[in-house]
Design an enzyme around this catalytic site. Sequence first.
Site, PDB file in Angstrom:
ATOM      1  N   HIS A 121     -16.060  -5.627  -0.718  1.00  9.74           N
ATOM      2  CA  HIS A 121     -15.744  -6.614  -1.643  1.00  9.74           C
ATOM      3  C   HIS A 121     -17.147  -7.594  -0.714  1.00  9.74           C
ATOM      4  O   HIS A 121     -17.082  -9.269  -0.978  1.00  9.74           O
ATOM      5  CB  HIS A 121     -14.237  -8.388  -1.397  1.00  9.74           C
ATOM      6  N   HIS A 144      -8.844   2.194  -5.036  1.00  9.16           N
ATOM      7  CA  HIS A 144      -8.633   2.016  -4.695  1.00  9.16           C
ATOM      8  C   HIS A 144      -7.017   1.942  -4.855  1.00  9.16           C
ATOM      9  O   HIS A 144      -6.628   2.219  -5.782  1.00  9.16           O
ATOM     10  CB  HIS A 144      -8.225   0.199  -4.967  1.00  9.16           C
ATOM     11  N   LEU A 145      -6.324   2.186  -3.662  1.00 11.42           N
ATOM     12  CA  LEU A 145      -4.780   2.434  -4.386  1.00 11.42           C
ATOM     13  C   LEU A 145      -3.886   0.573  -4.955  1.00 11.42           C
ATOM     14  O   LEU A 145      -2.993   1.124  -6.271  1.00 11.42           O
ATOM     15  CB  LEU A 145      -4.212   1.566  -2.622  1.00 11.42           C
ATOM     16  N   SER A 146      -4.897  -0.089  -4.560  1.00  5.75           N
ATOM     17  CA  SER A 146      -4.375  -1.868  -5.651  1.00  5.75           C
ATOM     18  C   SER A 146      -4.805  -1.508  -6.602  1.00  5.75           C
ATOM     19  O   SER A 146      -5.389  -1.350  -6.556  1.00  5.75           O
ATOM     20  CB  SER A 146      -3.374  -2.581  -4.663  1.00  5.75           C
ATOM     21  N   ASP A 193     -26.068  -1.555  -1.360  1.00 10.37           N
ATOM     22  CA  ASP A 193     -27.751  -0.682  -1.064  1.00 10.37           C
ATOM     23  C   ASP A 193     -28.028   1.045  -1.004  1.00 10.37           C
ATOM     24  O   ASP A 193     -28.667   1.774  -1.092  1.00 10.37           O
ATOM     25  CB  ASP A 193     -28.215  -0.801  -0.090  1.00 10.37           C
ATOM     26  N   ASN A 249     -12.764   4.774  -0.996  1.00 11.39           N
ATOM     27  CA  ASN A 249     -11.916   3.969  -0.748  1.00 11.39           C
ATOM     28  C   ASN A 249     -12.885   2.819   0.410  1.00 11.39           C
ATOM     29  O   ASN A 249     -12.774   2.842   1.017  1.00 11.39           O
ATOM     30  CB  ASN A 249     -11.006   3.952  -0.205  1.00 11.39           C
ATOM     31  N   ARG A 289     -10.586  -9.901  -3.340  1.00 10.12           N
ATOM     32  CA  ARG A 289     -10.608  -9.469  -3.818  1.00 10.12           C
ATOM     33  C   ARG A 289     -11.165  -8.297  -5.536  1.00 10.12           C
ATOM     34  O   ARG A 289     -10.912  -7.472  -5.395  1.00 10.12           O
ATOM     35  CB  ARG A 289      -9.060  -8.662  -3.725  1.00 10.12           C
ATOM     36  N   TYR A 326       0.451  -1.283   0.050  1.00  9.42           N
ATOM     37  CA  TYR A 326      -0.155   0.120  -0.064  1.00  9.42           C
ATOM     38  C   TYR A 326       0.929   1.657   0.043  1.00  9.42           C
ATOM     39  O   TYR A 326       0.388   2.478  -0.281  1.00  9.42           O
ATOM     40  CB  TYR A 326      -1.053  -0.092   0.858  1.00  9.42           C
TER      41      TYR A 326
HETATM   42  O1  CA2 Z   1      -6.555  -1.108  -3.065  1.00  5.81           O
HETATM   43  C1  CA2 Z   1      -7.310  -0.840  -1.401  1.00  5.81           C
HETATM   44  O2  CA2 Z   1      -7.093   0.652  -1.873  1.00  5.81           O
HETATM   45  C2  CA2 Z   1      -7.545  -2.044  -0.539  1.00  5.81           C
HETATM   46  O3  CA2 Z   1      -9.037  -1.110  -0.907  1.00  5.81           O
HETATM   47  C3  CA2 Z   1      -7.381  -1.281   0.216  1.00  5.81           C
HETATM   48  C4  CA2 Z   1      -7.873  -2.333   0.888  1.00  5.81           C
HETATM   49  C5  CA2 Z   1      -8.436  -3.502   0.817  1.00  5.81           C
HETATM   50  O4  CA2 Z   1      -8.645  -4.653   1.824  1.00  5.81           O
HETATM   51  C6  CA2 Z   1      -9.054  -3.970  -0.892  1.00  5.81           C
HETATM   52  O5  CA2 Z   1      -8.835  -4.988  -1.527  1.00  5.81           O
HETATM   53  C7  CA2 Z   1      -7.921  -3.148  -1.324  1.00  5.81           C
HETATM   54  C8  CA2 Z   1      -7.649  -2.614   2.802  1.00  5.81           C
HETATM   55  C9  CA2 Z   1      -6.846  -0.692   3.289  1.00  5.81           C
HETATM   56  C10 CA2 Z   1      -6.575  -1.325   4.628  1.00  5.81           C
HETATM   57  O6  CA2 Z   1      -4.815  -1.756   4.169  1.00  5.81           O
HETATM   58  C11 CA2 Z   1      -3.989  -1.958   5.630  1.00  5.81           C
HETATM   59  C12 CA2 Z   1      -2.755  -0.825   4.977  1.00  5.81           C
HETATM   60  C13 CA2 Z   1      -2.298  -1.065   6.012  1.00  5.81           C
HETATM   61  C14 CA2 Z   1      -1.620  -2.309   6.731  1.00  5.81           C
HETATM   62  C15 CA2 Z   1      -2.732  -3.370   6.942  1.00  5.81           C
HETATM   63  C16 CA2 Z   1      -3.435  -3.379   6.077  1.00  5.81           C
END
Ligand code: CA2
Length: 141
Positions: A78, A98-100, A85, A72, A109, A22
């Site tokens: 998911h 989303h970041l990723s 809704d 986000n 995902r 991330y």
């Molecule tokens: O890629 C993204 O922005 C996501 O929304 C990030 C979520 C993930 O569950 C989605 O599938 C994709 C996770 C956000 C929080 O992530 C962390 C960051 C730092 C440490 C632990 C988790």
Amino acid sequence: MKVLFLNGPNLNLLGQRQPEIYGESTLADIESGVRSQAEGRAEIEFRQSNDEGALVTWVQEASGQTDVVVINAAGYTHTSVALRDAIAATDVPVVEIHLSNIHAREEFRQNSLIAPVCCGQICGFGTASYMLGLESALTLK
Ligand code: CA2
């Protein structure tokens, strides 16, 4: 023009854990980048919650208060029928970010429950996904 950025669970941990996925920016760093980019163009509200109900309530309350929501939804992307809704029910356009690149990650995902009720989805550009989310919001006013 008002743009409301909503951030879901665990995004408060950004920059502290899993930087290889991330990145190193904190959510506060991202907020400050979005605010700079929006200067003179849009008023920004930026919120984060780990609570699904809070995100649902914020989407419900957006009508009449903001022009566009950029979300986000993190893990709730998911899983959350309730959030889908709420997005389907609002008259405010919602952009999913989303970041990723969720489509290049684990199978669970790759499905977004909110994608079909959002205007569009931006993913995979790291913190730039937030900047692109803002630019897309500005086209929706
Ligand atoms: O890629 C993204 O922005 C996501 O929304 C990030 C979520 C993930 O569950 C989605 O599938 C994709 C996770 C956000 C929080 O992530 C962390 C960051 C730092 C440490 C632990 C988790």
